[in-house]
Scaffold this motif. Structure first.
Motif, PDB file in Angstrom:
ATOM      1  N   HIS A 264       0.835  -1.206   0.000  1.00  0.00           N
ATOM      2  CA  HIS A 264       0.000   0.000   0.000  1.00  0.00           C
ATOM      3  C   HIS A 264       0.866   1.251   0.000  1.00  0.00           C
ATOM      4  CE1 HIS A 264      -4.364   0.765   0.557  1.00  0.00           C
ATOM      5  NE2 HIS A 264      -3.934   1.997   0.764  1.00  0.00           N
ATOM      6  N   GLY A 265       0.444   2.247  -0.748  1.00  0.00           N
ATOM      7  CA  GLY A 265       1.091   3.556  -0.720  1.00  0.00           C
ATOM      8  C   GLY A 265       0.575   4.353   0.466  1.00  0.00           C
ATOM      9  N   GLU A 266       1.485   4.961   1.217  1.00  0.00           N
ATOM     10  CA  GLU A 266       1.081   5.696   2.413  1.00  0.00           C
ATOM     11  C   GLU A 266       0.297   6.966   2.105  1.00  0.00           C
ATOM     12  OE1 GLU A 266       4.463   6.289   4.960  1.00  0.00           O
ATOM     13  OE2 GLU A 266       4.463   4.187   5.573  1.00  0.00           O
ATOM     14  N   GLU A 267       0.416   7.474   0.897  1.00  0.00           N
ATOM     15  CA  GLU A 267      -0.302   8.695   0.516  1.00  0.00           C
ATOM     16  C   GLU A 267      -1.470   8.378  -0.417  1.00  0.00           C
ATOM     17  OE1 GLU A 267       0.612  11.455   2.117  1.00  0.00           O
ATOM     18  OE2 GLU A 267       2.206  10.261   3.023  1.00  0.00           O
TER      19      GLU A 267
ATOM     20  N   VAL B 237      -4.586   4.531   3.657  1.00  0.00           N
ATOM     21  CA  VAL B 237      -3.719   3.485   4.192  1.00  0.00           C
ATOM     22  C   VAL B 237      -4.282   2.847   5.465  1.00  0.00           C
ATOM     23  CG1 VAL B 237      -2.197   5.000   5.532  1.00  0.00           C
ATOM     24  CG2 VAL B 237      -1.288   2.887   4.518  1.00  0.00           C
ATOM     25  N   PHE B 238      -5.074   3.576   6.241  1.00  0.00           N
ATOM     26  CA  PHE B 238      -5.601   2.980   7.472  1.00  0.00           C
ATOM     27  C   PHE B 238      -6.463   1.751   7.187  1.00  0.00           C
ATOM     28  CE2 PHE B 238      -9.484   5.402   6.691  1.00  0.00           C
ATOM     29  CZ  PHE B 238     -10.473   4.598   7.227  1.00  0.00           C
TER      30      PHE B 238
ATOM     31  N   TYR C  29       3.468  -6.905   5.464  1.00  0.00           N
ATOM     32  CA  TYR C  29       2.938  -5.614   5.050  1.00  0.00           C
ATOM     33  C   TYR C  29       4.073  -4.708   4.604  1.00  0.00           C
ATOM     34  CZ  TYR C  29      -0.239  -1.522   5.608  1.00  0.00           C
ATOM     35  OH  TYR C  29      -1.026  -0.422   5.427  1.00  0.00           O
ATOM     36  N   ALA C  30       3.942  -4.155   3.414  1.00  0.00           N
ATOM     37  CA  ALA C  30       4.909  -3.183   2.900  1.00  0.00           C
ATOM     38  C   ALA C  30       4.165  -1.892   2.593  1.00  0.00           C
ATOM     39  CB  ALA C  30       5.596  -3.710   1.649  1.00  0.00           C
ATOM     40  N   ARG C  31       4.512  -0.832   3.308  1.00  0.00           N
ATOM     41  CA  ARG C  31       3.926   0.493   3.084  1.00  0.00           C
ATOM     42  C   ARG C  31       4.980   1.352   2.407  1.00  0.00           C
ATOM     43  NH1 ARG C  31       0.592   2.529   8.269  1.00  0.00           N
ATOM     44  NH2 ARG C  31       1.191   4.469   7.280  1.00  0.00           N
ATOM     45  N   TYR C  32       4.572   2.045   1.364  1.00  0.00           N
ATOM     46  CA  TYR C  32       5.507   2.862   0.592  1.00  0.00           C
ATOM     47  C   TYR C  32       5.224   4.341   0.827  1.00  0.00           C
ATOM     48  CZ  TYR C  32       7.055  -1.408  -1.574  1.00  0.00           C
ATOM     49  OH  TYR C  32       7.583  -2.665  -1.770  1.00  0.00           O
TER      50      TYR C  32
ATOM     51  N   ALA D  46       2.172   2.449 -10.999  1.00  0.00           N
ATOM     52  CA  ALA D  46       2.827   2.872 -12.244  1.00  0.00           C
ATOM     53  C   ALA D  46       3.378   4.291 -12.122  1.00  0.00           C
ATOM     54  CB  ALA D  46       1.845   2.799 -13.413  1.00  0.00           C
ATOM     55  N   ARG D  47       2.873   5.044 -11.161  1.00  0.00           N
ATOM     56  CA  ARG D  47       3.341   6.422 -10.939  1.00  0.00           C
ATOM     57  C   ARG D  47       4.286   6.527  -9.750  1.00  0.00           C
ATOM     58  NH1 ARG D  47      -2.576   8.800 -11.918  1.00  0.00           N
ATOM     59  NH2 ARG D  47      -2.547   8.728 -14.185  1.00  0.00           N
ATOM     60  N   TRP D  48       4.594   5.413  -9.122  1.00  0.00           N
ATOM     61  CA  TRP D  48       5.501   5.428  -7.980  1.00  0.00           C
ATOM     62  C   TRP D  48       6.926   5.707  -8.435  1.00  0.00           C
ATOM     63  CZ3 TRP D  48       4.257   0.603  -4.467  1.00  0.00           C
ATOM     64  CH2 TRP D  48       2.953   0.723  -3.954  1.00  0.00           C
ATOM     65  N   ALA D  49       7.763   6.100  -7.495  1.00  0.00           N
ATOM     66  CA  ALA D  49       9.194   6.259  -7.765  1.00  0.00           C
ATOM     67  C   ALA D  49       9.741   4.912  -8.230  1.00  0.00           C
ATOM     68  CB  ALA D  49       9.912   6.715  -6.493  1.00  0.00           C
ATOM     69  N   HIS D  50      10.677   4.941  -9.157  1.00  0.00           N
ATOM     70  CA  HIS D  50      11.228   3.691  -9.716  1.00  0.00           C
ATOM     71  C   HIS D  50      11.792   2.780  -8.629  1.00  0.00           C
ATOM     72  CE1 HIS D  50      11.589   5.281 -14.097  1.00  0.00           C
ATOM     73  NE2 HIS D  50      10.366   5.293 -13.620  1.00  0.00           N
ATOM     74  N   GLU D  51      12.440   3.372  -7.640  1.00  0.00           N
ATOM     75  CA  GLU D  51      12.990   2.577  -6.534  1.00  0.00           C
ATOM     76  C   GLU D  51      11.887   1.785  -5.827  1.00  0.00           C
ATOM     77  OE1 GLU D  51      14.350   3.884  -2.153  1.00  0.00           O
ATOM     78  OE2 GLU D  51      15.628   4.689  -3.758  1.00  0.00           O
ATOM     79  N   ASN D  52      10.754   2.408  -5.588  1.00  0.00           N
ATOM     80  CA  ASN D  52       9.637   1.724  -4.935  1.00  0.00           C
ATOM     81  C   ASN D  52       8.967   0.712  -5.859  1.00  0.00           C
ATOM     82  OD1 ASN D  52      10.035   3.013  -2.504  1.00  0.00           O
ATOM     83  ND2 ASN D  52       8.590   4.654  -2.960  1.00  0.00           N
ATOM     84  N   GLN D  53       8.910   1.019  -7.147  1.00  0.00           N
ATOM     85  CA  GLN D  53       8.373   0.048  -8.106  1.00  0.00           C
ATOM     86  C   GLN D  53       9.234  -1.209  -8.115  1.00  0.00           C
ATOM     87  OE1 GLN D  53       8.168   1.941 -11.936  1.00  0.00           O
ATOM     88  NE2 GLN D  53       6.352   3.134 -11.419  1.00  0.00           N
ATOM     89  N   ARG D  54      10.551  -1.023  -8.127  1.00  0.00           N
ATOM     90  CA  ARG D  54      11.464  -2.181  -8.116  1.00  0.00           C
ATOM     91  C   ARG D  54      11.285  -3.001  -6.844  1.00  0.00           C
ATOM     92  NH1 ARG D  54      15.009   1.212 -10.597  1.00  0.00           N
ATOM     93  NH2 ARG D  54      15.901   1.922  -8.648  1.00  0.00           N
ATOM     94  N   ASP D  55      11.228  -2.308  -5.713  1.00  0.00           N
ATOM     95  CA  ASP D  55      11.073  -3.021  -4.444  1.00  0.00           C
ATOM     96  C   ASP D  55       9.750  -3.779  -4.401  1.00  0.00           C
ATOM     97  OD1 ASP D  55      12.140  -3.398  -1.589  1.00  0.00           O
ATOM     98  OD2 ASP D  55      10.050  -2.768  -1.281  1.00  0.00           O
ATOM     99  N   TYR D  56       8.687  -3.142  -4.851  1.00  0.00           N
ATOM    100  CA  TYR D  56       7.364  -3.768  -4.896  1.00  0.00           C
ATOM    101  C   TYR D  56       7.400  -5.048  -5.726  1.00  0.00           C
ATOM    102  CZ  TYR D  56       2.693  -4.276  -7.072  1.00  0.00           C
ATOM    103  OH  TYR D  56       1.510  -4.757  -7.597  1.00  0.00           O
ATOM    104  N   LEU D  57       7.989  -4.970  -6.917  1.00  0.00           N
ATOM    105  CA  LEU D  57       8.061  -6.155  -7.784  1.00  0.00           C
ATOM    106  C   LEU D  57       8.937  -7.247  -7.175  1.00  0.00           C
ATOM    107  CD1 LEU D  57       8.215  -4.420 -11.265  1.00  0.00           C
ATOM    108  CD2 LEU D  57       6.285  -5.664 -10.256  1.00  0.00           C
ATOM    109  N   LYS D  58      10.077  -6.856  -6.583  1.00  0.00           N
ATOM    110  CA  LYS D  58      10.945  -7.845  -5.932  1.00  0.00           C
ATOM    111  C   LYS D  58      10.224  -8.543  -4.782  1.00  0.00           C
ATOM    112  CE  LYS D  58      15.175  -7.100  -4.905  1.00  0.00           C
ATOM    113  NZ  LYS D  58      16.439  -6.530  -4.420  1.00  0.00           N
TER     114      LYS D  58
END
Length: 149
Positions: A80-83, A89-90, A108-111, A119-131
């Motif tokens: 889930h994206g925190e924003e 997110v709650f 649980y992974a909160r970004y 698709a609009r997330w920062a590339h670093e978070n997209q990579r982490d999400y996919l991994k």
């Protein structure tokens, strides 16, 4: 995310699942407001449930997976994206805390800084999400095809 959770309360068929940007409580979702203050959650759920919480209470509860989480036995990764302004997110926190309380296998992974659409997330978070997602499925589905790679 909602659909994944609803399915997991009704089936033990799956060995692993990912809930991304989801929720499980239609009653709580009534409080979702757009940044403008528009009552997005209230109007969306009333349309789906064909009535208000006051005249269709049992329909809201029957269609809220949170009341059936004791039936979930599939390992679940929540992302889930925190924003997130679509699904706050709650609502994901609520699912994580409940499954954790029930002793279920949940991660649980909160970004931070991310909204609803990955698709609009920062590339670093997209990579982490996919991994994370690939790793989650590799952990729980290893050997399904006869190939342990």
């Amino acid at each position: 995310g909602y659909t994944v959770l609803a399915l997991l309360t009704q089936s033990t068929r799956f060995r692993a699942a990912v809930m991304r940007g989801g929720h499980g409580d239609l009653v709580a979702a009534l409080g979702i407001l757009e940044p403008s203050g528009h009552a997005f959650g209230l109007l969306r759920e009333e349309g789906r449930m064909k009535g208000t919480i006051w005249n269709a209470r049992s329909r809201y509860i029957a269609n809220s997976p949170i009341y059936e989480l004791d039936r979930v036995h599939t390992p679940l990764l929540i992302i889930h994206g925190e924003e997130d302004t679509t699904i706050p997110v709650f609502l994901a926190d609520q699912i994580f805390a409940s499954l954790q309380r029930l002793g279920q296998n949940v991660e649980y992974a909160r970004y931070g800084g991310e909204n609803h659409t990955e698709a609009r997330w920062a590339h670093e978070n997209q990579r982490d999400y996919l991994k994370r997602m690939i790793g989650w499925f590799q952990t729980y589905l290893k050997g399904d095809s006869g190939d342990d790679r």
